[in-house]
Write a protein that holds these residues in place. Sequence first.
Motif, PDB file in Angstrom:
ATOM      1  N   LEU A 250     -63.237 -39.280 -51.799  1.00 40.30           N
ATOM      2  CA  LEU A 250     -63.066 -38.251 -50.771  1.00 40.30           C
ATOM      3  C   LEU A 250     -62.537 -37.013 -51.483  1.00 40.30           C
ATOM      4  O   LEU A 250     -61.459 -37.049 -52.073  1.00 40.30           O
ATOM      5  CB  LEU A 250     -62.050 -38.712 -49.718  1.00 40.30           C
ATOM      6  N   TYR A 251     -63.337 -35.945 -51.468  1.00 36.80           N
ATOM      7  CA  TYR A 251     -62.926 -34.721 -52.159  1.00 36.80           C
ATOM      8  C   TYR A 251     -62.385 -33.730 -51.128  1.00 36.80           C
ATOM      9  O   TYR A 251     -63.059 -33.398 -50.165  1.00 36.80           O
ATOM     10  CB  TYR A 251     -64.107 -34.109 -52.912  1.00 36.80           C
ATOM     11  N   VAL A 252     -61.144 -33.291 -51.333  1.00 34.61           N
ATOM     12  CA  VAL A 252     -60.528 -32.319 -50.413  1.00 34.61           C
ATOM     13  C   VAL A 252     -60.294 -31.036 -51.205  1.00 34.61           C
ATOM     14  O   VAL A 252     -59.451 -31.008 -52.095  1.00 34.61           O
ATOM     15  CB  VAL A 252     -59.186 -32.845 -49.849  1.00 34.61           C
ATOM     16  N   SER A 253     -61.055 -29.988 -50.889  1.00 33.65           N
ATOM     17  CA  SER A 253     -60.889 -28.738 -51.640  1.00 33.65           C
ATOM     18  C   SER A 253     -59.914 -27.824 -50.917  1.00 33.65           C
ATOM     19  O   SER A 253     -59.511 -28.090 -49.785  1.00 33.65           O
ATOM     20  CB  SER A 253     -62.235 -28.033 -51.798  1.00 33.65           C
ATOM     21  N   GLU A 254     -59.550 -26.716 -51.576  1.00 31.23           N
ATOM     22  CA  GLU A 254     -58.624 -25.753 -50.940  1.00 31.23           C
ATOM     23  C   GLU A 254     -59.243 -25.185 -49.667  1.00 31.23           C
ATOM     24  O   GLU A 254     -58.546 -24.815 -48.732  1.00 31.23           O
ATOM     25  CB  GLU A 254     -58.314 -24.564 -51.864  1.00 31.23           C
ATOM     26  N   LYS A 255     -60.595 -25.115 -49.655  1.00 34.97           N
ATOM     27  CA  LYS A 255     -61.274 -24.464 -48.521  1.00 34.97           C
ATOM     28  C   LYS A 255     -61.404 -25.388 -47.314  1.00 34.97           C
ATOM     29  O   LYS A 255     -61.589 -24.914 -46.201  1.00 34.97           O
ATOM     30  CB  LYS A 255     -62.691 -24.025 -48.949  1.00 34.97           C
ATOM     31  N   ASP A 256     -61.348 -26.692 -47.520  1.00 39.37           N
ATOM     32  CA  ASP A 256     -61.621 -27.627 -46.415  1.00 39.37           C
ATOM     33  C   ASP A 256     -60.642 -27.449 -45.260  1.00 39.37           C
ATOM     34  O   ASP A 256     -61.035 -27.335 -44.110  1.00 39.37           O
ATOM     35  CB  ASP A 256     -61.581 -29.077 -46.913  1.00 39.37           C
TER      36      ASP A 256
END
Length: 268
Positions: A250-256
């Motif tokens: 599960l990738y959580v970026s700054e933009k999510d």
Amino acid sequence: KQGHYDWGLRAIKSVLVVAGALKRADPDFSEDHILMRALRDFNLPKIVADDLTVFMGLIEDLFPGVEMDRKVDEKFEKTIAKVITQSGLQAEDNLVLKIVQLEELLFVRHCVFIIGPAGSGKSVCWKMLAKAISTRGDKVTVKDLNPKAITSNDLYGYFHEHTGEWKNGLLSSMMKGLGEIEDTKPKWIILDGDLDTEWIESMNSVMDDNRLLTLANNDRIPLLKHMRLIFEISHLQYATPATVSRAGILYVSEKDIGWQPYVASWVD
């Protein structure tokens, strides 16, 4: 190309597991629709925002004209939103989606990497999911530790150099203790610390379908069906491809989730 993308055999097997579950739930749907949904919904959690257009383009090329909405469990999503609000946080759609994706990954894989920079909301994802599942009556037991705070010996166990006596490690004791609890309610071990080859390589047999932690004293500790390993990390720079392929991502970026919820919570 991202360090955490893996399109190997294990990823194929996971897509088939998802597709099988969808087929059993809706036997009348065509296989094209089911496969498209499985491929899209299982892989979306790990796709970086900038790569989304490429990925969706590939899916559309493979399944021209096939359109299908994400499978939504409205009752559970409302529970998640309620739990988030009760915790004094903002029930943003993107946050709820990430939590639902984490639940779907935990259904298919017994090990999951939650990857993203600090402050992107990784801890919030698993904490809120644990609370939401607990409100359904399945109390989640969570144990967390930082594997980088101690040596590999302290993590897994070792023979004392002078006495030759076996000393149990922290992780092995934790796994054994959770395995001895008689109920089958969810048990999660959170490993919150950067990956490096020194400690992660010993986890390979646990992350495999064997689900066994093999120790130096020939002890074999099983990770039972209701137990999960969740790794909370910022990158997979030092992980081998073999390790990357063994877990759901599960990738959580700054933009999510962004910075707006932080401000809103602070103002509240």
